[in-house]
Design a protein around this motif. Structure first.
Motif, PDB file in Angstrom:
ATOM      1  N   ASN A  25      31.966  50.035  -7.828  1.00 20.80           N
ATOM      2  CA  ASN A  25      31.480  49.116  -8.310  1.00 20.80           C
ATOM      3  C   ASN A  25      30.770  48.039  -7.830  1.00 20.80           C
ATOM      4  N   VAL A  26      30.201  47.464  -7.556  1.00 20.72           N
ATOM      5  CA  VAL A  26      29.649  46.204  -6.539  1.00 20.72           C
ATOM      6  C   VAL A  26      29.304  45.162  -8.165  1.00 20.72           C
ATOM      7  N   ARG A  27      29.420  44.036  -7.058  1.00 23.60           N
ATOM      8  CA  ARG A  27      29.489  42.688  -8.282  1.00 23.60           C
ATOM      9  C   ARG A  27      28.850  41.580  -7.331  1.00 23.60           C
ATOM     10  N   PHE A  28      27.868  41.162  -8.089  1.00 19.52           N
ATOM     11  CA  PHE A  28      27.660  39.796  -7.357  1.00 19.52           C
ATOM     12  C   PHE A  28      26.807  38.857  -8.380  1.00 19.52           C
ATOM     13  N   GLU A  29      28.167  37.654  -8.171  1.00 17.35           N
ATOM     14  CA  GLU A  29      26.924  36.631  -9.146  1.00 17.35           C
ATOM     15  C   GLU A  29      26.418  35.077  -8.510  1.00 17.35           C
ATOM     16  N   ASN A  30      25.788  35.004  -8.249  1.00 16.31           N
ATOM     17  CA  ASN A  30      24.956  33.032  -8.374  1.00 16.31           C
ATOM     18  C   ASN A  30      25.021  32.359  -9.015  1.00 16.31           C
ATOM     19  N   LEU A  31      26.347  31.893 -10.073  1.00 16.57           N
ATOM     20  CA  LEU A  31      26.956  30.620 -10.411  1.00 16.57           C
ATOM     21  C   LEU A  31      26.003  29.543 -10.291  1.00 16.57           C
ATOM     22  N   ILE A  32      25.674  28.426 -11.210  1.00 14.92           N
ATOM     23  CA  ILE A  32      25.253  27.351 -11.399  1.00 14.92           C
ATOM     24  C   ILE A  32      25.591  26.436 -12.813  1.00 14.92           C
ATOM     25  N   ASN A  33      26.416  25.531 -12.413  1.00 11.86           N
ATOM     26  CA  ASN A  33      26.449  25.152 -13.070  1.00 11.86           C
ATOM     27  C   ASN A  33      26.173  23.662 -14.125  1.00 11.86           C
ATOM     28  N   ILE A  41      29.394  34.346  -5.781  1.00 10.13           N
ATOM     29  CA  ILE A  41      31.082  34.879  -5.838  1.00 10.13           C
ATOM     30  C   ILE A  41      30.547  37.368  -5.845  1.00 10.13           C
ATOM     31  N   TYR A  42      31.753  37.712  -5.369  1.00  6.57           N
ATOM     32  CA  TYR A  42      31.106  39.088  -5.742  1.00  6.57           C
ATOM     33  C   TYR A  42      32.713  39.467  -5.412  1.00  6.57           C
ATOM     34  N   ASN A  43      32.504  41.324  -5.871  1.00  3.77           N
ATOM     35  CA  ASN A  43      33.950  41.995  -5.858  1.00  3.77           C
ATOM     36  C   ASN A  43      33.380  43.440  -5.751  1.00  3.77           C
ATOM     37  N   ILE A  44      33.991  43.895  -5.153  1.00  7.17           N
ATOM     38  CA  ILE A  44      33.700  44.825  -4.555  1.00  7.17           C
ATOM     39  C   ILE A  44      35.113  46.243  -5.155  1.00  7.17           C
ATOM     40  N   GLN A  45      34.977  47.240  -5.670  1.00  5.94           N
ATOM     41  CA  GLN A  45      36.181  47.948  -6.687  1.00  5.94           C
ATOM     42  C   GLN A  45      35.457  49.344  -5.596  1.00  5.94           C
ATOM     43  N   TRP A  46      36.641  50.648  -5.286  1.00  4.92           N
ATOM     44  CA  TRP A  46      35.834  51.822  -5.199  1.00  4.92           C
ATOM     45  C   TRP A  46      37.030  52.398  -5.164  1.00  4.92           C
ATOM     46  N   SER A  47      36.918  53.760  -6.120  1.00  3.13           N
ATOM     47  CA  SER A  47      37.908  54.513  -6.069  1.00  3.13           C
ATOM     48  C   SER A  47      37.348  55.323  -5.854  1.00  3.13           C
ATOM     49  N   HIS A  48      38.503  56.042  -4.483  1.00  2.00           N
ATOM     50  CA  HIS A  48      38.005  58.000  -4.548  1.00  2.00           C
ATOM     51  C   HIS A  48      39.380  58.864  -4.422  1.00  2.00           C
ATOM     52  N   ASN A  86      39.821  46.741  -3.799  1.00  2.00           N
ATOM     53  CA  ASN A  86      39.522  45.936  -4.367  1.00  2.00           C
ATOM     54  C   ASN A  86      39.248  44.444  -4.228  1.00  2.00           C
ATOM     55  N   MET A  87      38.125  44.388  -3.647  1.00  2.00           N
ATOM     56  CA  MET A  87      38.222  43.419  -2.803  1.00  2.00           C
ATOM     57  C   MET A  87      36.590  42.417  -3.080  1.00  2.00           C
ATOM     58  N   GLY A  88      37.046  41.111  -2.851  1.00  2.00           N
ATOM     59  CA  GLY A  88      35.768  40.080  -2.881  1.00  2.00           C
ATOM     60  C   GLY A  88      35.935  38.378  -2.817  1.00  2.00           C
ATOM     61  N   SER A  89      35.497  38.019  -3.321  1.00  2.00           N
ATOM     62  CA  SER A  89      35.595  36.427  -3.520  1.00  2.00           C
ATOM     63  C   SER A  89      37.374  35.787  -4.371  1.00  2.00           C
ATOM     64  N   SER A  90      37.875  35.108  -3.765  1.00  2.00           N
ATOM     65  CA  SER A  90      38.652  34.713  -4.700  1.00  2.00           C
ATOM     66  C   SER A  90      39.175  34.493  -5.825  1.00  2.00           C
ATOM     67  N   LYS A  91      37.868  33.490  -6.311  1.00  2.00           N
ATOM     68  CA  LYS A  91      37.859  33.288  -7.475  1.00  2.00           C
ATOM     69  C   LYS A  91      36.667  34.197  -8.183  1.00  2.00           C
TER      70      LYS A  91
END
Length: 907
Positions: A332-340, A353-360, A377-382
């Motif tokens: 799973n690869v997730r990326f988000e561009n957040l604008i408030n 922000i982003y998050n990468i998950q890989w299970s094997h 399980n790694m990526g942006s802390s927030k």
């Protein structure tokens, strides 16, 4: 006069008035008879009747009696006319309960009451079956019972396709059929049609059809109504104008056409329909729109995206892969561009922000000598706090993300050798500090016993002497979120390697004691050291990094002595507690490490010229060698307590064993070379223990730190015993107690409920609420429930209401500097209950007695709507307050038919 022969050839002879001449008449008759006889060139055999007439009898046929219709073979070969072949070119079996009647003239076979007909891959069961041999056709329909009710509906099965209509006509020659009010199942779909025309083995045309995933096709909760359908079994359904009907009420949802893939062997690629949402800070949005790629039987890919009208967007790539007996995993690869908010407003912000998950996981059957696994399980802390498409409560409250990728290989040599490569990642989401090893190397060679005899017996001090070789290497990174995978991160990397050769032995001493001795030689290699100097301009000590190879070597010695002591306290067989057994395992260890001050240098501490010492290996990967002697004796004592009690069951003669304390451990040490200033002789006593209560449902763990030294008015530990300072023998500096209790009136107990939250770094229970994956909310505890509703309701109200509860309590005490206070005191509770057979509810909450406030709270409700599911989650308190409502079809094939509404936080 007409003369008829056996071959059905006729010869007409007309006699004119002649003179009565007996000779001429006899001669002419004999000649004509011979002439007619010469018309036949071969003998004609009598044909056998293929279907014997079965007369109706008073006694019905038994179910075990089968009649067989065999294909007819004509032995006569004619020169001009070819015999007609029957469509029944295989053995046909049939049976019936009342009668099987064959009409020779009409060439029909009628089977009545529980009739069955078997031909090739065709199985036909019905109340009445009429087989027409002349038309190569079969008809099947219902019959009336004694009350006049139509029963015994036809069941037509050909291969894997099965149809249950009101009546059916099937032609064996053309393979075509007309089916009336058919009912069939294809995967998750159930299809009913007024008229079905079977074109061939793979194509059906339906008229007046409805299809649904509901259990009851005749009275479904919902269905899709259409008049024209082309149906290819196990492949697809193509329909014309289609309208969705819910509870027999037509809805405005009308499609001009629709295509439903029904392959059971391979998934079909297709568009994923988005859902609509709105946010106070980001505007309107389309979420979870994308495409599913069925790339092969071994792997797939899902691409999803979100878009908000203020410019925020998110992308997600999810892939699963598997190969039988080899491996399986997902990425799973997730990326988000957040604008408030909007540009120009004071609350405007923009963040990626982003998050990468890989299970094997590798199947051990593929290669038992090597393994490969990954849990990333790694990526942006927030990420889990600010994601616009995640509601991971457990992950949000967790402060650590961790990853590990490892490869292990075993070499079947003598001695056996092993090698392991591991990449690790630890990330603190609060401080945003990241520690990584890319990679770390572990290698070892199994123990070698150089003094063992040919008999292989390892007994005594000498024969038990063994040695081995261990290697540890690291490529170490310590960085932050902002510098992750940037040049500065690689410039600050530390590389090192450590070799060790341990030599040890063990033996018995005085029969009851186990003794051991060991020594260890260690050599450490590094690529970076430091040079420490006093900088007069900055008026402080600075460390300069020196790149280049350097090494140091150390060694140590240790010996240990231990035994096991058993004690039993008997109270009598007539007592409830008959005896208590106490097992003690004391251990004394002596270890000596010499001083390695040759690896230390002098440096100027301040402007006055004060001299201090430092090691170039300070702050290094494996630390610096010891500057002073280490001459330490360690004491450890482990205890277990077990009781024998009289069993409540009076029929049992043997007492019941109960564990009172699983463990009660004490440990401390004394340093003979302590200087009494920087290093004190006695180390604090560490006390820890644990047990299980209430039929092993409650886990109790406790611990305490007991310091024998007193402290001064400033809170600093002095080289004075606490008892000599007017206090007790020990000063308790900290203590903690934790309790975990899970109980339920369900027989199977609790199962893991939050596997995705655990993978994200949270808990696997629901003390912090359940994990809500907004990509797919169909999964529930109702999803695979197929019990009859009446039975479920009857069983529900005839028994206790099913429920389960999980409780966790934590108490922490601190008194390191006479603060003497409770620093932590909280309780967390999670409860779930079946309110009705179709309603389920749950709550997760807690209370912090120190902060005097309610901890994270979540309410959960779920309704089973048979083929639909409705769920509502609400977290009313704190910065993570949110709610989520979902209603949709359970079937994965129709997962896009849903409505999801949720609140959006301003995080």
């Amino acid at each position: 006069m007409t003369c008829q022969k056996t071959g059905h050839n006729f010869t007409k002879i007309a006699f004119k008035p002649l003179h009565t001449n007996l000779f001429n008449i006899v001669f002419l008759s004999f000649f004509l008879t011979l002439g007619c006889g010469k018309l036949y060139s071969q003998e004609i055999k009598n044909k056998k009747n293929p279907l014997p007439t079965v007369k109706q009898t008073d006694k019905p046929k038994t179910a075990s009696t089968d009649n067989v219709v065999k294909p007819v073979t004509d032995t006569i070969k004619l020169d001009t006319v070819k015999a007609k072949k029957s469509a029944l070119d295989a053995v046909t079996k049939y049976k019936a309960k009342d009668y099987a009647k064959f009409d020779k003239k009409a060439k029909t076979l009628t089977l009545y009451n529980e009739a069955e007909l078997y031909y090739k891959d065709i199985e036909l069961k019905s109340g009445i079956i009429v087989l027409n041999l002349d038309k190569d056709e079969v008809y099947a329909g219902r019959i009336k019972d004694s009350a006049g009710v139509l029963t015994q509906y036809p069941n037509f099965k050909q291969g894997s396709n099965e149809v249950q209509p009101d009546s059916i006509r099937f032609n064996f020659k053309t393979k075509r059929a007309l089916i009336y009010n058919s009912r069939t199942e294809q995967g998750e779909f159930k299809i009913k049609a007024a008229v079905t025309k079977k074109e061939n083995d793979s194509v059906y045309f339906l008229k007046g059809a409805r299809f649904t995933t509901a259990a009851d096709i005749d009275d479904p909760e919902y269905y899709f109504k259409t008049n024209k359908v082309k149906f290819v079994p196990n492949k697809k359904v193509v329909v014309g104008v289609t309208q969705m009907v819910i509870a027999d009420v037509p809805t405005p949802l009308v499609l001009p056409f629709a295509f439903f893939p029904m392959s059971q062997e391979k998934s079909i690629s297709g568009i994923i329909i988005p859902s609509y949402n709105d946010s106070n800070t980001r505007g309107f949005s389309l979420q979870n729109m994308g495409y599913y790629f069925a790339l092969s039987d071994n792997y797939d890919l899902t691409v999803l995206g979100d878009y908000y009208t203020n410019g925020s967007y998110a992308m997600r790539f999810e892939s699963s892969y598997a190969k039988r007996y080899k491996y399986r995993g997902n990425v799973n690869v997730r990326f988000e561009n957040l604008i408030n908010s909007e540009r120009g407003y004071p609350d405007y912000s923009k963040q990626n922000i982003y998050n990468i998950q890989w299970s094997h996981a590798k199947d051990s059957k593929s290669n038992p000598n090597s393994t490969f696994s990954a849990s990333v399980n790694m990526g942006s802390s927030k990420y889990f706090k600010r994601s616009i498409n995640q509601a991971n409560v457990g992950s949000n409250l967790n402060n650590t993300l961790s990853s590990s990728i490892s490869y292990n290989k075993t070499f079947n040599t003598i001695p056996q050798a092993r090698i392991s490569l591991t990449a690790t990642h630890q990330q603190n989401t609060q401080t945003e500090e990241i520690i990584m090893t890319l990679p770390s190397l572990q290698a070892s060679i199994d123990r070698v016993y150089p003094f063992v005899g040919k008999d292989g017996v390892k007994k005594g001090f000498i024969k038990n002497i063994n040695l081995q070789y261990n290697l540890s290497g690291k490529n170490y990174f310590k960085t932050t979120d902002s510098l992750f995978f940037k040049p500065q991160m690689f410039q600050d990397a530390q590389i090192g390697m450590q070799h060790s050769i341990p030599i040890s032995t063990n033996f018995k001493l005085f029969k009851y004691f186990s003794a051991g001795a060991s020594t260890n030689y260690q050599e450490t290699w590094v690529t970076k050291t430091i040079e420490r100097t006093y900088d007069a301009e900055q008026a402080k000590v600075v460390d300069k990094t020196v790149n280049g190879f350097d090494a140091y070597r150390t060694y140590n010695f240790s010996t240990n002595l231990g035994t096991t002591i058993y004690g039993t306290f008997n109270f009598g067989s007539d007592k409830k507690i008959q005896s208590i057994r106490h097992v003690m395992r004391p251990t004394v260890t002596y270890s000596y490490t010499p001083s390695f001050n040759q690896y230390y240098n002098n440096y100027v501490v301040d402007a006055s010229g004060k001299i201090g010492q430092y090691s170039p290996f300070d702050n290094g990967l494996f630390g610096a060698p010891g500057k002073s002697n280490s001459n330490i004796v360690s004491f450890a004592l482990s205890n277990t307590f077990e009781a024998k009690v009289r069993d409540r069951d009076s029929t049992k003669t043997e007492p019941k064993k109960i564990m009172l304390l699983n463990n009660l451990n004490l440990s401390t040490s004394y340093n003979f070379d302590a200087d009494g200033k920087d290093v004190l002789a006695w180390q604090p006593v560490i006390l820890s223990g644990g047990t299980q209560l209430l039929d092993n449902k409650m886990n109790v763990n406790f611990g305490a730190v007991l310091n024998p030294y007193a402290i001064d008015n400033s809170g600093k530990v002095m080289n004075v015993y606490n008892i000599d300072n007017g206090g007790s023998l020990f000063r308790m500096t900290s203590a903690n107690v934790t309790l975990n209790y899970s109980f339920s009136n369900k027989g199977s107990g609790n199962e893991e409920k939050n596997t995705q939250s655990q993978r994200n770094g949270g808990r696997n229970d629901d003390l912090f609420g359940t994990n809500t994956d907004l990509n797919d909310s169909r999964n529930s505890q109702f999803a695979n429930k197929k019990d009859d509703d009446k039975d479920v309701i009857t069983e529900f109200f005839n028994s206790h209401i099913p429920w389960d509860m999980t409780m966790a309590y934590s108490l922490t005490y601190s008194n390191a500097a006479r603060e003497n206070k409770i620093t932590g005191n909280s309780i967390m509770i999670s409860a779930n209950m079946d309110i009705t057979p179709k309603w389920k509810g749950g709550i997760s909450t807690g209370y912090d007695f120190v902060q005097k406030g309610v901890t994270f709270t979540q309410f959960r409700f779920e309704r089973d709507l048979l083929s639909w599911r409705m769920a509502f989650n609400w977290s009313p308190l704190g910065t993570n307050s949110n709610w989520n409502f979902f209603i949709g079809i359970k079937s994965g094939m129709l997962s896009d038919i849903k409505w999801n509404k949720r609140s959006t936080s301003n995080r």
